[in-house]
Scaffold this motif. Sequence first.
Motif, PDB file in Angstrom:
ATOM      1  N   PRO A  86      55.465  74.867  29.133  1.00  0.00           N
ATOM      2  CA  PRO A  86      56.731  74.810  29.873  1.00  0.00           C
ATOM      3  C   PRO A  86      57.922  74.945  28.931  1.00  0.00           C
ATOM      4  O   PRO A  86      57.811  74.721  27.721  1.00  0.00           O
ATOM      5  CB  PRO A  86      56.687  73.431  30.526  1.00  0.00           C
ATOM      6  CG  PRO A  86      55.803  72.620  29.649  1.00  0.00           C
ATOM      7  CD  PRO A  86      54.768  73.577  29.120  1.00  0.00           C
ATOM      8  N   LYS A  87      59.054  75.297  29.501  1.00  0.00           N
ATOM      9  CA  LYS A  87      60.250  75.520  28.673  1.00  0.00           C
ATOM     10  C   LYS A  87      60.768  74.245  28.021  1.00  0.00           C
ATOM     11  O   LYS A  87      61.633  74.304  27.133  1.00  0.00           O
ATOM     12  CB  LYS A  87      61.345  76.188  29.490  1.00  0.00           C
ATOM     13  CG  LYS A  87      61.786  75.431  30.726  1.00  0.00           C
ATOM     14  CD  LYS A  87      62.755  76.280  31.534  1.00  0.00           C
ATOM     15  CE  LYS A  87      63.140  75.612  32.841  1.00  0.00           C
ATOM     16  NZ  LYS A  87      64.017  76.486  33.664  1.00  0.00           N
ATOM     17  N   GLN A 128      62.654  81.869  28.798  1.00  0.00           N
ATOM     18  CA  GLN A 128      63.061  83.238  28.482  1.00  0.00           C
ATOM     19  C   GLN A 128      63.373  83.392  27.001  1.00  0.00           C
ATOM     20  O   GLN A 128      63.103  84.424  26.395  1.00  0.00           O
ATOM     21  CB  GLN A 128      64.303  83.612  29.303  1.00  0.00           C
ATOM     22  CG  GLN A 128      64.050  83.756  30.789  1.00  0.00           C
ATOM     23  CD  GLN A 128      63.376  85.072  31.149  1.00  0.00           C
ATOM     24  OE1 GLN A 128      63.017  85.867  30.275  1.00  0.00           O
ATOM     25  NE2 GLN A 128      63.174  85.312  32.430  1.00  0.00           N
ATOM     26  N   ASP A 129      63.937  82.329  26.412  1.00  0.00           N
ATOM     27  CA  ASP A 129      64.331  82.346  25.002  1.00  0.00           C
ATOM     28  C   ASP A 129      63.369  81.474  24.205  1.00  0.00           C
ATOM     29  O   ASP A 129      63.290  80.262  24.413  1.00  0.00           O
ATOM     30  CB  ASP A 129      65.763  81.820  24.869  1.00  0.00           C
ATOM     31  CG  ASP A 129      66.260  81.853  23.427  1.00  0.00           C
ATOM     32  OD1 ASP A 129      65.530  82.368  22.548  1.00  0.00           O
ATOM     33  OD2 ASP A 129      67.371  81.361  23.181  1.00  0.00           O
ATOM     34  N   ILE A 130      62.609  82.098  23.320  1.00  0.00           N
ATOM     35  CA  ILE A 130      61.650  81.339  22.502  1.00  0.00           C
ATOM     36  C   ILE A 130      62.013  81.444  21.020  1.00  0.00           C
ATOM     37  O   ILE A 130      61.174  81.285  20.146  1.00  0.00           O
ATOM     38  CB  ILE A 130      60.206  81.825  22.742  1.00  0.00           C
ATOM     39  CG1 ILE A 130      60.063  83.318  22.391  1.00  0.00           C
ATOM     40  CG2 ILE A 130      59.776  81.567  24.194  1.00  0.00           C
ATOM     41  CD1 ILE A 130      58.622  83.819  22.419  1.00  0.00           C
ATOM     42  N   SER A 131      63.281  81.692  20.753  1.00  0.00           N
ATOM     43  CA  SER A 131      63.717  81.888  19.372  1.00  0.00           C
ATOM     44  C   SER A 131      63.577  80.631  18.521  1.00  0.00           C
ATOM     45  O   SER A 131      63.544  80.717  17.287  1.00  0.00           O
ATOM     46  CB  SER A 131      65.175  82.373  19.339  1.00  0.00           C
ATOM     47  OG  SER A 131      66.036  81.440  19.989  1.00  0.00           O
ATOM     48  N   SER A 132      63.487  79.455  19.180  1.00  0.00           N
ATOM     49  CA  SER A 132      63.323  78.215  18.420  1.00  0.00           C
ATOM     50  C   SER A 132      61.869  77.988  17.989  1.00  0.00           C
ATOM     51  O   SER A 132      61.598  77.089  17.191  1.00  0.00           O
ATOM     52  CB  SER A 132      63.812  77.015  19.245  1.00  0.00           C
ATOM     53  OG  SER A 132      63.045  76.872  20.430  1.00  0.00           O
ATOM     54  N   TRP A 133      60.958  78.775  18.516  1.00  0.00           N
ATOM     55  CA  TRP A 133      59.556  78.676  18.093  1.00  0.00           C
ATOM     56  C   TRP A 133      59.398  79.392  16.758  1.00  0.00           C
ATOM     57  O   TRP A 133      59.967  80.470  16.540  1.00  0.00           O
ATOM     58  CB  TRP A 133      58.643  79.332  19.117  1.00  0.00           C
ATOM     59  CG  TRP A 133      58.624  78.704  20.474  1.00  0.00           C
ATOM     60  CD1 TRP A 133      59.358  77.632  20.905  1.00  0.00           C
ATOM     61  CD2 TRP A 133      57.855  79.127  21.599  1.00  0.00           C
ATOM     62  NE1 TRP A 133      59.091  77.356  22.219  1.00  0.00           N
ATOM     63  CE2 TRP A 133      58.167  78.258  22.677  1.00  0.00           C
ATOM     64  CE3 TRP A 133      56.934  80.140  21.810  1.00  0.00           C
ATOM     65  CZ2 TRP A 133      57.581  78.389  23.941  1.00  0.00           C
ATOM     66  CZ3 TRP A 133      56.349  80.275  23.061  1.00  0.00           C
ATOM     67  CH2 TRP A 133      56.666  79.409  24.110  1.00  0.00           C
ATOM     68  N   LYS A 169      57.477  69.256  21.329  1.00  0.00           N
ATOM     69  CA  LYS A 169      57.158  69.818  20.026  1.00  0.00           C
ATOM     70  C   LYS A 169      55.652  69.923  19.854  1.00  0.00           C
ATOM     71  O   LYS A 169      54.908  69.023  20.237  1.00  0.00           O
ATOM     72  CB  LYS A 169      57.747  68.937  18.926  1.00  0.00           C
ATOM     73  CG  LYS A 169      57.379  69.345  17.498  1.00  0.00           C
ATOM     74  CD  LYS A 169      57.989  68.384  16.492  1.00  0.00           C
ATOM     75  CE  LYS A 169      57.542  68.696  15.084  1.00  0.00           C
ATOM     76  NZ  LYS A 169      58.136  67.755  14.094  1.00  0.00           N
ATOM     77  N   ILE A 170      55.207  71.042  19.274  1.00  0.00           N
ATOM     78  CA  ILE A 170      53.814  71.205  18.860  1.00  0.00           C
ATOM     79  C   ILE A 170      53.832  71.372  17.348  1.00  0.00           C
ATOM     80  O   ILE A 170      54.469  72.289  16.819  1.00  0.00           O
ATOM     81  CB  ILE A 170      53.157  72.413  19.534  1.00  0.00           C
ATOM     82  CG1 ILE A 170      53.179  72.256  21.064  1.00  0.00           C
ATOM     83  CG2 ILE A 170      51.716  72.579  19.054  1.00  0.00           C
ATOM     84  CD1 ILE A 170      52.641  73.446  21.813  1.00  0.00           C
ATOM     85  N   GLY A 171      53.145  70.473  16.667  1.00  0.00           N
ATOM     86  CA  GLY A 171      53.212  70.428  15.217  1.00  0.00           C
ATOM     87  C   GLY A 171      52.440  71.533  14.528  1.00  0.00           C
ATOM     88  O   GLY A 171      51.645  72.261  15.138  1.00  0.00           O
ATOM     89  N   ILE A 221      57.751  74.905  18.186  1.00  0.00           N
ATOM     90  CA  ILE A 221      56.344  75.136  17.846  1.00  0.00           C
ATOM     91  C   ILE A 221      56.332  75.510  16.365  1.00  0.00           C
ATOM     92  O   ILE A 221      56.965  76.483  15.950  1.00  0.00           O
ATOM     93  CB  ILE A 221      55.709  76.251  18.689  1.00  0.00           C
ATOM     94  CG1 ILE A 221      55.820  75.916  20.184  1.00  0.00           C
ATOM     95  CG2 ILE A 221      54.242  76.433  18.310  1.00  0.00           C
ATOM     96  CD1 ILE A 221      55.248  76.982  21.095  1.00  0.00           C
ATOM     97  N   GLU A 222      55.626  74.729  15.590  1.00  0.00           N
ATOM     98  CA  GLU A 222      55.661  74.906  14.147  1.00  0.00           C
ATOM     99  C   GLU A 222      54.606  75.899  13.659  1.00  0.00           C
ATOM    100  O   GLU A 222      53.787  76.394  14.430  1.00  0.00           O
ATOM    101  CB  GLU A 222      55.511  73.541  13.461  1.00  0.00           C
ATOM    102  CG  GLU A 222      56.695  72.603  13.755  1.00  0.00           C
ATOM    103  CD  GLU A 222      56.601  71.288  13.003  1.00  0.00           C
ATOM    104  OE1 GLU A 222      55.495  70.911  12.548  1.00  0.00           O
ATOM    105  OE2 GLU A 222      57.649  70.615  12.869  1.00  0.00           O
TER     106      GLU A 222
END
Length: 266
Positions: free
Chosen positions: A20-21, A42-47, A2-4, A26-27
């Motif tokens: 890295p994956k 490949q999937d960064i939808s949680s960022w 996690k990056i705050g 990422i907030e």
Amino acid sequence: KKIGAAAFYFCDNLRSITLPKSVKTIEEYALYNTILVYTDAQDISSWSKDAFDDNLVYIHKGLDLSKIVKENNFEFYVDETVSLLNYLGNDSIVVIPSEFNSKPVVEIANSAFLKNQTLEEVTIGNNITIIKDKAFRETALNSVEIPSSVKEIGEYAFSACESLESVIFNEGLEIINISAFAACKNLLIAILPSSLKRIEQYGFQNCLSIKTIYIPKNVEYIGEGAFYACGRSTLYIEAASIPSSWHANFSPSGAKKVFNANKDNL
């Protein structure tokens, strides 16, 4: 993992970062001033969508991070061929190599020199086939020569280079994409090569100082507004008339046009 929020917000000189994956979260505003992101995900939808400035950042997804090599202020991606990802230096004169580790350097990647305000002169290696989107946008380039190996210039690739006065287009270039040279307000002349096939919309829009534009007859398409707001330019058109495939509003209605033009006489 996690990056705050706003973790790197004030890092104005952080041009690139490798993630890295395993980084799942990422907030907001965490990397808001970062230009380039390299990740094997490949999937960064949680960022968070607000983690970056969408007008600034380019995210390279799905990379093999072990193939990123840093040398002499360059960041390369070394595969069968080589991509120049980024330039980290502040030299006014930069030479982009034709080869790296005995492999051809074939592309200048998205935003590689974006906003580099120390760059005044660049030599582009003769294996480069594409200059990608925003590669040199908002740099301090005075002049540039596009080698014959380059087939395509990406969107906004040289846009808003306000000191750019001269561009030499060699034979081989086929596509000038959207706004590639838009807002180059001191560009004086554009002699386009006979190999050119397409000029997409707004390609040279707002080149306020340009006086001479030569368009060869092999150009199959010119998009809307390609030469809008180009000062008091004269369009020297090699064809005998405007082809029907060109957009009706490719240039201002009042622009002076000379047909059956010969570039050798310019």
